[in-house]
Design a protein around this motif. Structure first.
Motif, PDB file in Angstrom:
ATOM      1  N   ILE A 448     106.771  80.072   5.193  1.00 41.05           N
ATOM      2  CA  ILE A 448     108.190  80.377   4.896  1.00 41.05           C
ATOM      3  C   ILE A 448     108.875  80.987   6.277  1.00 41.05           C
ATOM      4  O   ILE A 448     110.068  80.648   6.474  1.00 41.05           O
ATOM      5  N   VAL A 449     107.983  81.672   6.966  1.00 37.42           N
ATOM      6  CA  VAL A 449     108.396  82.216   8.172  1.00 37.42           C
ATOM      7  C   VAL A 449     108.709  80.989   9.255  1.00 37.42           C
ATOM      8  O   VAL A 449     110.026  80.761   9.657  1.00 37.42           O
ATOM      9  N   TYR A 450     107.949  80.015   9.007  1.00 36.09           N
ATOM     10  CA  TYR A 450     108.241  78.809   9.927  1.00 36.09           C
ATOM     11  C   TYR A 450     109.387  78.029   9.540  1.00 36.09           C
ATOM     12  O   TYR A 450     110.093  77.593  10.466  1.00 36.09           O
ATOM     13  N   ARG A 451     109.604  77.956   8.106  1.00 29.33           N
ATOM     14  CA  ARG A 451     110.499  77.163   7.695  1.00 29.33           C
ATOM     15  C   ARG A 451     112.203  78.017   8.239  1.00 29.33           C
ATOM     16  O   ARG A 451     113.038  77.229   8.317  1.00 29.33           O
ATOM     17  N   GLN A 452     111.956  79.342   7.792  1.00 26.69           N
ATOM     18  CA  GLN A 452     112.969  80.097   8.284  1.00 26.69           C
ATOM     19  C   GLN A 452     113.441  79.664  10.038  1.00 26.69           C
ATOM     20  O   GLN A 452     114.758  79.519  10.468  1.00 26.69           O
ATOM     21  N   ILE A 453     112.479  79.677  10.699  1.00 29.11           N
ATOM     22  CA  ILE A 453     112.643  79.587  12.055  1.00 29.11           C
ATOM     23  C   ILE A 453     113.302  78.067  12.342  1.00 29.11           C
ATOM     24  O   ILE A 453     114.193  77.824  13.113  1.00 29.11           O
ATOM     25  N   GLN A 454     112.882  76.900  11.758  1.00 31.59           N
ATOM     26  CA  GLN A 454     113.183  75.630  12.031  1.00 31.59           C
ATOM     27  C   GLN A 454     114.450  75.624  11.065  1.00 31.59           C
ATOM     28  O   GLN A 454     115.445  74.842  11.930  1.00 31.59           O
ATOM     29  N   HIS A 455     114.726  75.907  10.225  1.00 31.00           N
ATOM     30  CA  HIS A 455     116.040  76.064   9.493  1.00 31.00           C
ATOM     31  C   HIS A 455     117.217  76.366  10.409  1.00 31.00           C
ATOM     32  O   HIS A 455     118.202  75.782  10.464  1.00 31.00           O
ATOM     33  N   THR A 456     117.244  77.606  11.132  1.00 29.25           N
ATOM     34  CA  THR A 456     117.807  78.187  11.890  1.00 29.25           C
ATOM     35  C   THR A 456     118.032  77.288  13.354  1.00 29.25           C
ATOM     36  O   THR A 456     119.187  77.263  13.886  1.00 29.25           O
ATOM     37  N   LYS A 457     116.731  76.890  14.007  1.00 27.48           N
ATOM     38  CA  LYS A 457     116.938  76.099  14.976  1.00 27.48           C
ATOM     39  C   LYS A 457     117.716  74.609  14.782  1.00 27.48           C
ATOM     40  O   LYS A 457     118.383  73.934  15.864  1.00 27.48           O
ATOM     41  N   ASN A 458     117.587  74.119  13.492  1.00 26.25           N
ATOM     42  CA  ASN A 458     118.307  72.955  13.273  1.00 26.25           C
ATOM     43  C   ASN A 458     119.933  72.968  12.802  1.00 26.25           C
ATOM     44  O   ASN A 458     120.575  72.348  12.430  1.00 26.25           O
ATOM     45  N   ARG A 459     120.360  74.322  12.825  1.00 26.64           N
ATOM     46  CA  ARG A 459     121.577  74.891  12.568  1.00 26.64           C
ATOM     47  C   ARG A 459     122.609  74.137  13.592  1.00 26.64           C
ATOM     48  O   ARG A 459     122.204  74.430  14.896  1.00 26.64           O
ATOM     49  N   PRO A 460     123.711  73.284  13.361  1.00 21.57           N
ATOM     50  CA  PRO A 460     124.360  72.942  14.438  1.00 21.57           C
ATOM     51  C   PRO A 460     124.965  74.010  15.308  1.00 21.57           C
ATOM     52  O   PRO A 460     125.653  75.126  14.775  1.00 21.57           O
ATOM     53  N   VAL A 461     124.912  73.856  16.653  1.00 20.59           N
ATOM     54  CA  VAL A 461     125.458  75.013  17.483  1.00 20.59           C
ATOM     55  C   VAL A 461     126.665  74.746  18.100  1.00 20.59           C
ATOM     56  O   VAL A 461     127.391  75.577  18.630  1.00 20.59           O
ATOM     57  N   GLY A 462     127.430  73.388  17.994  1.00 19.37           N
ATOM     58  CA  GLY A 462     128.628  73.225  18.251  1.00 19.37           C
ATOM     59  C   GLY A 462     128.642  72.829  19.667  1.00 19.37           C
ATOM     60  O   GLY A 462     130.129  72.383  20.007  1.00 19.37           O
ATOM     61  N   TYR A 463     127.774  72.609  20.292  1.00 17.38           N
ATOM     62  CA  TYR A 463     127.836  72.155  21.930  1.00 17.38           C
ATOM     63  C   TYR A 463     126.490  71.602  22.227  1.00 17.38           C
ATOM     64  O   TYR A 463     125.584  71.828  21.514  1.00 17.38           O
ATOM     65  N   ASP A 658     119.181  76.053  27.377  1.00 15.25           N
ATOM     66  CA  ASP A 658     118.302  75.695  26.240  1.00 15.25           C
ATOM     67  C   ASP A 658     117.249  76.559  26.178  1.00 15.25           C
ATOM     68  O   ASP A 658     116.683  77.042  25.248  1.00 15.25           O
ATOM     69  N   GLN A 659     116.855  77.285  27.334  1.00 23.11           N
ATOM     70  CA  GLN A 659     115.634  78.076  27.532  1.00 23.11           C
ATOM     71  C   GLN A 659     116.003  79.557  27.049  1.00 23.11           C
ATOM     72  O   GLN A 659     115.224  80.066  26.106  1.00 23.11           O
ATOM     73  N   VAL A 660     117.001  79.984  27.508  1.00 24.30           N
ATOM     74  CA  VAL A 660     117.702  81.154  27.008  1.00 24.30           C
ATOM     75  C   VAL A 660     118.053  81.285  25.462  1.00 24.30           C
ATOM     76  O   VAL A 660     117.663  82.074  24.805  1.00 24.30           O
ATOM     77  N   PHE A 661     118.593  80.128  24.982  1.00 22.10           N
ATOM     78  CA  PHE A 661     118.977  79.887  23.633  1.00 22.10           C
ATOM     79  C   PHE A 661     117.526  79.855  22.914  1.00 22.10           C
ATOM     80  O   PHE A 661     117.550  80.631  21.862  1.00 22.10           O
ATOM     81  N   GLY A 662     116.509  79.416  23.339  1.00 22.25           N
ATOM     82  CA  GLY A 662     115.311  79.544  22.512  1.00 22.25           C
ATOM     83  C   GLY A 662     114.553  80.921  22.566  1.00 22.25           C
ATOM     84  O   GLY A 662     113.960  81.199  21.548  1.00 22.25           O
ATOM     85  N   GLU A 663     114.924  81.671  23.536  1.00 23.83           N
ATOM     86  CA  GLU A 663     114.520  83.062  23.422  1.00 23.83           C
ATOM     87  C   GLU A 663     115.052  83.767  22.259  1.00 23.83           C
ATOM     88  O   GLU A 663     114.660  85.025  22.105  1.00 23.83           O
ATOM     89  N   LYS A 664     116.087  83.548  21.793  1.00 20.28           N
ATOM     90  CA  LYS A 664     116.703  84.256  20.657  1.00 20.28           C
ATOM     91  C   LYS A 664     115.950  83.987  19.200  1.00 20.28           C
ATOM     92  O   LYS A 664     116.016  84.633  18.530  1.00 20.28           O
ATOM     93  N   PHE A 665     114.935  83.033  19.317  1.00 25.61           N
ATOM     94  CA  PHE A 665     113.973  82.929  18.209  1.00 25.61           C
ATOM     95  C   PHE A 665     112.893  83.932  18.632  1.00 25.61           C
ATOM     96  O   PHE A 665     111.559  83.603  17.860  1.00 25.61           O
ATOM     97  N   ALA A 666     112.553  84.376  19.610  1.00 24.62           N
ATOM     98  CA  ALA A 666     111.217  84.744  20.151  1.00 24.62           C
ATOM     99  C   ALA A 666     110.797  85.721  18.787  1.00 24.62           C
ATOM    100  O   ALA A 666     109.518  85.712  18.854  1.00 24.62           O
ATOM    101  N   ALA A 667     111.652  86.811  18.427  1.00 23.43           N
ATOM    102  CA  ALA A 667     110.877  87.708  17.652  1.00 23.43           C
ATOM    103  C   ALA A 667     110.316  87.129  16.471  1.00 23.43           C
ATOM    104  O   ALA A 667     109.274  87.295  16.010  1.00 23.43           O
ATOM    105  N   GLU A 668     110.943  86.155  15.846  1.00 24.65           N
ATOM    106  CA  GLU A 668     110.678  85.573  14.481  1.00 24.65           C
ATOM    107  C   GLU A 668     109.472  84.672  14.777  1.00 24.65           C
ATOM    108  O   GLU A 668     108.532  84.637  14.001  1.00 24.65           O
ATOM    109  N   GLU A 669     109.468  84.000  16.066  1.00 25.20           N
ATOM    110  CA  GLU A 669     108.426  82.715  16.498  1.00 25.20           C
ATOM    111  C   GLU A 669     107.198  84.011  16.601  1.00 25.20           C
ATOM    112  O   GLU A 669     106.097  83.394  16.086  1.00 25.20           O
TER     113      GLU A 669
END
Length: 797
Positions: A448-463, A658-669
């Motif tokens: 479920i933690v993995y699904r939450q991370i992937q769910h958020t990563k797949n969220r449209p970012v608008g750019y 993309d690297q800085v954006f990826g750091e937003k998932f660091a805690a959950e990952e």
């Protein structure tokens, strides 16, 4: 006697090598996990304790209420610092205003380096009790001074004494080194701090800060404030005194926000950093401390269960030994001592092995956990805990076997009438069920933690993040060169487009209130995230214009135009936003376009209502779109060549979006990886126990299997016979684990406004996985026993 106990225990270990290996390896892994988690918890609980005034220091914060929701924020207005010093001075020993920690250019001669630093009041070194290598904590009293960290001083001046040496901050502020402080450890909030410059120097160098000071701007929340309370008081008392320090000073328009000042103690920064929309403390990192503490206890318990299961399962093998010992005069207490000594010997060997495992795995564990922990070899408290821990583990693991085996009646055993009884296996079944309940729960949680991370990563970012590079404009030499930089970089073929912005693409640095428009609800407090950009920004990030148009450099009127995001349209309840006039800061701005929400803040939360202004005079970041037809390394080399020629006074520092954006998932990952690691070890320990039990059952039923084979039973029949009990226990474990995991993970997901669903297939996958692992573990022994030649097992009859 004790020596004899351990001698017999040692002989038993050698006699039953397979079971000894299972017990020792299982306990070693369990204890290693417990020690790793213990080190992690120790690191978390000791966060910021480096500072000697740890229990007297606080960050000054505020609650503000707007539109029925209370926000809790670190940022405070400029006049609050002076207000606390003058009106409430007896409550504080030190008060220090501060900028935000960020990147700056430090230079001397031809050497220029990017360093992380902050501007602070003169009392800040005393508040945080910096350990000085050169100079004193009073070094900031000179308004043109700077305090360097030990590593920063060495980077500029080597091993020479750095005092009185000259530096320049961001190529505009001349300072001299008046002190060098010891590098701060990794487990502090200021661990990245490499220099501190005087607050007064910051104020005098920035016109907008001087205006905030001179005009007493209580509504401009752009700064930080730290304080150390007086020795004769406490946080609760001081908090009550200063609660209305801002509210009593603001004008009528600001009073509607019901500002309440409060203290957030340094001891709670790390573990208690979350507030709800009513301004109530709701926890933070402490939740993970409790979570991993519970996991550590359960993983160690799984290892102890293996020991108890295998010991009781082999009880009949040792029944005659117990009978003979009792017949020749052994007391039950002596037998208990014998079995406890065996348990303690196993635990001591496992403890030694676990320390080795911890030392070998710690670098990898640190990388996952984002820490710099080490085994506390010289800490007597650590060894006291580990030894006590091992002793208690030995008592726990050996308690049931010792009490159970020592209770056998010698007459029954020696006459051959001893039977374990129809319920003798019940405790083992309960313990196996508990093992797999814990393991399956951890597996479900990890999924479920993995699904939450992937769910958020797949969220449209608008750019589009692909190929985006950003650079902070840390020096005056960046400004006024937009056209020449853009043309030069585009001419190299390495850059497709360039734009500037007031915030990084992956963050929002500013929000403002006071917006008005026709039809606005008079009770609505209109605050928008505000970003200033150059006209090429939309094209560069490839944002999606849903209505209207993008900015254009050819339209002079666009300087008084804005683009609003979807959340802004919804927040303002605009039915036809294009053409709507927004009044703000004494000017009228026309909405010319609506863009899809850009995720620039946390991807786990809703996007803030935002407006984008076209203004090249209020920007802080350069953004580049690399040419996809060239390699990134080749493009960056060309970009750097132009940069060094046109901005020679600044180091070439850049970040990939993309690297800085990826750091937003660091805690959950990080949590997901740790959970997966612990779940894997829990399954490993449980399977070790199953393997041992399956091996014992196959050995115990050797003659039964031989007879069944003679009577025509197939290998498949015998495999099913030996496997069905274990499968049944695992099915029961899954039935217990599913509701437990659902309840726990549903509560965990509640803290995310943007979250995944808990779907049925997650539980099915975990159950099928557990069953598959069980069958694979048991099948080896089952098939091996089923294929044994019946002549060998029946020849003694």
């Amino acid at each position: 006697m004790i020596r004899n106990y351990f001698k017999i225990a040692y002989r038993n270990l050698l006699k039953n090598k397979a079971y000894s290996l299972i017990n020792i390896s299982g306990l070693a892994v369990g204890m290693a996990v417990a020690i790793l988690i213990g080190l992690w918890i120790y690191d978390e609980l000791s966060y910021d304790r480096y500072h000697e005034s740890y229990d007297r220091v606080a960050r000054v914060m505020q609650h503000q209420t707007a539109n029925g929701e209370t926000g809790s924020q670190f940022s405070i207005p400029f006049p609050l610092g002076k207000e606390l010093q003058t009106t409430y001075g007896t409550s504080f020993k030190y008060v220090a205003m501060s900028s935000w920690v960020g990147g700056h250019i430090l230079s001397t001669g031809d050497r220029k380096l990017s360093k992380t630093g902050v501007y602070m009041d003169i009392d800040a070194p005393h508040i945080f009790t910096l350990k000085m290598k050169y100079g004193t904590r009073n070094g900031l009293r000179d308004p043109h001074s700077i305090l360097l960290s030990e590593s920063a001083a060495k980077a500029f001046f080597g091993d020479a004494n750095p005092l009185e040496k000259r530096l320049k901050i961001d190529n505009k502020l001349d300072v001299k080194v008046t002190g060098v402080f010891e590098d701060l450890p990794h487990n502090t909030d200021f661990r990245e701090l490499e220099f501190i410059a005087p607050w007064l120097l910051y104020v005098e160098s920035e016109d907008w800060i001087k205006r905030a000071r001179d005009r007493g701007q209580w509504g401009n929340n752009s700064f930080q404030l730290f304080a150390q309370i007086a020795d004769n008081t406490d946080f609760e008392t001081v908090g009550k005194r200063i609660k209305l320090a801002k509210y009593n000073r603001v004008d009528k328009d600001e009073k509607k926000y019901k500002a309440e000042i409060f203290l957030h103690p340094l001891s709670r920064w790390r573990l208690y950093s979350h507030w709800d929309k009513q301004g109530n403390q709701t926890g933070g990192q402490i939740e993970y401390v409790w979570l991993f503490a519970i996991i550590g206890v359960f993983v160690l318990l799984l290892a102890c269960i293996n020991f108890m299961n295998l010991s009781t399962a082999r009880s009949e093998k040792r029944a005659r030994e117990v009978g003979i010992r009792k017949a020749i005069g052994s007391l039950r207490s002596q037998l208990i001592g014998q079995f406890f000594s065996e348990s303690l010997l196993v635990v001591l060997i496992a403890m030694a092995l676990s320390i080795l495992l911890v030392e070998l795995s710690l670098p990898w564990f640190n990388e996952i956990a984002g820490k710099k922990m080490s085994v506390l070899w010289s800490n007597p408290v650590f060894w006291g805990i580990v030894v006590s821990f091992a002793f208690l583990t030995g008592l726990l693991a050996g308690s049931y076997p010792a009490l159970y085996l020592s209770s056998f009646q010698p007459v029954s055993v020696l006459k051959g009438t001893f039977r374990a009884g129809r319920y003798a296996s019940v405790p083992r079944k309960v313990l196996v069920t508990l093992q797999f309940t814990v393991s399956v729960t951890l597996i479900i949680g990890t999924l479920i933690v993995y699904r939450q991370i992937q769910h958020t990563k797949n969220r449209p970012v608008g750019y589009s993040r692909e190929g985006l590079v950003m650079m902070q404009m840390k020096s005056p030499d960046f400004y006024g060169k937009f056209d020449v930089l853009r043309n030069e970089w585009k001419n190299t073929g390495a850059v497709v487009e360039m734009a500037e912005s007031s915030s990084p693409v992956t963050g929002l640095w500013s929000s403002n209130g006071g917006f008005e428009w026709q039809g606005k609800d008079p009770n609505l407090d209109a605050e928008f995230a505000t970003v200033w950009v150059t006209p090429e920004f939309g094209k560069l990030v490839n944002w999606h214009v849903l209505k209207g148009r993008d900015f254009s450099r050819q339209r002079a009127t666009d300087s008084l135009s804005v683009i609003i995001n979807q959340s802004g349209v919804k927040f303002a309840s605009l039915k036809d936003p294009v053409g709507t006039v927004l009044k703000w800061d004494g000017k009228n701005y026309t909405i010319i376009g609506v863009v899809q929400d850009l995720i620039q803040e946390s991807p786990y939360h809703p996007v803030s209502p935002g407006v984008y202004f076209m203004d090249s005079n209020n920007v802080n970041w350069i953004n580049l779109k690399l040419n996809p037809a060239q390699s990134a390394s080749a493009s960056l080399a060309k970009i750097e060549s132009v940069f060094k020629r046109l901005v020679p006074t600044a180091p070439f520092d850049y970040q990939f979006v993309d690297q800085v954006f990826g750091e937003k998932f660091a805690a959950e990952e990080r949590v997901g990886k740790l959970a997966a690691f612990f779940a894997s070890l829990a399954i490993f320990i449980s399977c070790l126990g199953l393997f041992g039990l399956a091996s014992f059952m196959a050995e115990q039923r050797t003659k039964e299997i031989g007879i069944r084979k003679v009577l025509g039973a197939s290998v498949l029949n015998l495999w099913g016979l030996l496997s069905k009990d274990f499968v049944g226990l695992v099915v029961l474990s899954c039935a217990i684990a599913v509701p437990l995991a659902w309840y726990g993970m549903a509560n965990w997901l509640e803290k995310y406004e943007y979250r995944t669903d808990i779907t049925w297939w997650v539980f099915l996958l975990a159950a099928v996985g557990a069953l598959t692992i069980t069958l694979l573990t048991v099948s080896y022994q089952a098939v091996r026993a089923a294929m044994m030649n019946p002549v060998r097992s029946l020849k003694a009859e």
